[in-house]
Design an enzyme around this catalytic site. Structure first.
Site, mmCIF file in Angstrom:
data_model
loop_
_atom_site.group_PDB
_atom_site.id
_atom_site.type_symbol
_atom_site.label_atom_id
_atom_site.label_comp_id
_atom_site.label_asym_id
_atom_site.label_seq_id
_atom_site.Cartn_x
_atom_site.Cartn_y
_atom_site.Cartn_z
ATOM 1 N N LYS A 166 0.838 -1.196 0.000
ATOM 2 C CA LYS A 166 0.000 0.000 0.000
ATOM 3 C C LYS A 166 0.874 1.248 0.000
ATOM 4 C CE LYS A 166 -3.947 1.981 2.567
ATOM 5 N NZ LYS A 166 -4.803 1.803 3.767
ATOM 6 N N SER A 179 -9.593 1.904 2.907
ATOM 7 C CA SER A 179 -8.727 2.625 2.001
ATOM 8 C C SER A 179 -7.718 1.750 1.261
ATOM 9 C CB SER A 179 -7.962 3.694 2.788
ATOM 10 O OG SER A 179 -7.139 3.089 3.779
ATOM 11 N N SER A 190 -10.030 -0.563 7.052
ATOM 12 C CA SER A 190 -9.496 -0.287 5.723
ATOM 13 C C SER A 190 -8.891 -1.476 5.016
ATOM 14 C CB SER A 190 -8.445 0.832 5.805
ATOM 15 O OG SER A 190 -9.044 2.060 6.135
#
Length: 506
Positions: free
Chosen positions: A52, A129, A153
């Site tokens: 990420k 996210s 997330s």
């Protein structure tokens, strides 16, 4: 992990990439990578992993999907990235996300939105996210993906894309090299197509035992030994858990049966209960009364911490300067244009929310009250789980807290359980156009089932299960969440593996 497990992990992922992914899933541009390695070579004993974009990788961009960090390359690498490389991992790219981790749909990105590959009719949310990491795993572009989970997330994108998403106990995985959103909540976690690669890394691979002296939130080695039921003893293999399922009690939180819960997700939840009962486990109803106030408490605490963490982004001390932002405007401070231009709309909203809740006139009514609610959430979980929390003293259950008519297990109170089972999200992936017309509160509702575990720092994992016959809303897949007591991660992964075997997704 040893060579055999590495090779098995890689072979399994190769089979997934070559045989099980429908070609129609690649008919839309998912936009899940920000940076991708072109010549990644995977040895027979290795596996691929994606990272990420808020986790630092040396020599590669770490932008947090924000214009503020568009030119930033980290001079060092996050501890967890190094740990995966040491275990045979081959880095394949940085994945797209919501800016600074603030969002539930991976649409708030300076690099454009991430789209769900499961649907080719209209663009749908991939969850946020960590949406880019979930999509990379779903499409077979990585065997394992790193994400961060502050209020759901990792688990929400896993549920929306039909993969496994695991949030470890708070303080287990090092956060050194992770750009912070909310320090008391941020947790590094993993996404994969099934539970085994995650178990091989965290439990068999020993990540559960590795303390990082450079991360102040990382549990010390002494605390890890105290929290682990078996100390440093070799953990059981994944398949060795629960040889006698009749000894397992699974709780069904009645407070999670909210009006917004989609009927097909409710049906999948009920089907999982039946499957676990037939397997031999005991399934009982439990109450977590603080659930109804957990979400508003989270959206006070997380923005408050974010407003503090993002204060350094001004284009003077840190971050990129906006064009024309080097002179004072009338009545403005030096960096007002820089922050206004470089922060996205959702980030600006949460900074303002957090700044207000920390103001002298609002702190007692918002921030302090939210901290009290957080303690209630932790207390509710500790009362429900049979295993005591190794970090807190056990509190006796106050029978006066019970509602009329609630059944007692014995004179000490209601039934205590080993795990909790509930939906990961109340709905299936919404259409992007619907998300864009939602108000912020409607969007925040997606986190209603994931936030409580984050507030309490507990391990939680989302597992895909069947939901109907290829129904349009969810592509025939729903995400169910398994929660356990603090540092009971090995057994949480074990019961998640068992659930995925009882309810396989075809």
């Amino acid at each position: 992990m040893n060579t055999v497990r590495h090779r098995a992990c890689h072979a399994s992922a190769t089979l997934t990439r070559s045989l099980r992914i429908p070609s129609r899933w690649r008919t839309i541009s998912t936009n899940h990578f920000i940076h991708r390695e072109k010549d990644a070579v995977v040895p027979d004993s290795g596996f691929t992993f994606a990272v990420k974009d808020n986790i630092a990788t040396a020599g590669h961009p770490t932008t947090c999907a924000s214009a503020f960090l568009r030119d930033y390359e980290s001079p060092f690498e996050a501890t967890v990235v190094r740990q995966l490389r040491e275990r045979g991992g081959v880095f394949v790219g940085k994945t797209n996300m919501d800016e600074f981790g603030m969002g539930s749909h991976s649409l708030n990105s300076a690099h454009g939105p991430v789209l769900n590959p499961k649907f080719d009719d209209v663009p749908r949310s991939a969850g946020g996210s960590s949406g880019g990491s979930a999509v990379a795993v779903r499409l077979g572009d990585a065997d394992v993906a790193l994400g961060t989970d502050t209020g759901g997330s990792i688990r929400l994108p896993a549920a929306y894309t039909g993969v496994v998403g695991y949030k470890p106990s708070y303080g287990m995985i090092s956060r050194r090299g992770v750009v912070p959103y909310a320090n008391s909540l941020d947790t590094v976690g993993f996404l994969a197509r099934d539970v085994k690669p995650i178990y091989d890394l965290v439990i068999d691979g020993g990540l559960i035992h590795e303390h990082d002296e450079l991360d102040p939130t990382s549990l010390t080695s002494q605390s890890r030994r105290r929290c682990s039921p078996g100390g440093d003893r070799r953990p059981p293999k994944l398949e060795e858990h629960f040889r006698n399922p009749s000894e397992i009690t699974i709780g069904i939180p009645q407070d999670y049966r909210i009006a917004e819960l989609h009927p097909s997700i409710l049906a999948a939840w009920a089907a999982a209960e039946d499957a676990l009962r037939k397997w031999g486990a005991r399934v009982v109803p439990v109450r977590l009364p603080s659930t109804q106030v957990a979400l508003p408490a989270y959206y006070v605490l997380a923005p408050a911490e974010a407003s503090s963490n993002l204060a350094k982004y001004d284009g003077v001390r840190y971050g990129s300067r906006a064009e024309g932002g080097d002179t004072d405007a009338s009545g403005e401070v030096l960096y007002s244009r820089t922050r206004g231009d470089n922060f996205g709309r959702e980030v600006r909203r949460r900074i303002l929310m957090g700044t207000y809740s920390l103001s002298s006139e609002a702190m007692d009514n918002y921030f302090v009250q939210a901290q009290r609610v957080r303690r209630l959430v932790q207390r509710d979980f500790d009362r429900v789980f049979a295993r005591p929390n190794p970090l807190r003293d056990e509190e006796p259950f106050d029978l006066s807290d019970l509602e009329d008519g609630w059944e007692l297990e014995n004179k000490r109170g209601p039934a205590q359980v080993d795990f909790l089972l509930c939906p990961t999200a109340p709905t299936f992936p919404p259409r992007v156009e619907d998300v864009r017309t939602q108000g912020p509160v409607d969007s925040y509702m997606n986190d209603v089932f994931t936030v409580p575990a984050s507030l309490a720092g507990l391990p939680a994992i989302s597992v895909p299960v069947p939901a109907g016959n290829g129904m349009e809303e969810g592509g025939g897949v729903a995400g169910l969440q398994v929660l356990g007591q603090f540092w009971d991660d090995a057994r949480v992964l074990g019961i998640a593996h068992q659930l995925s075997r009882l309810m396989p997704v075809v």
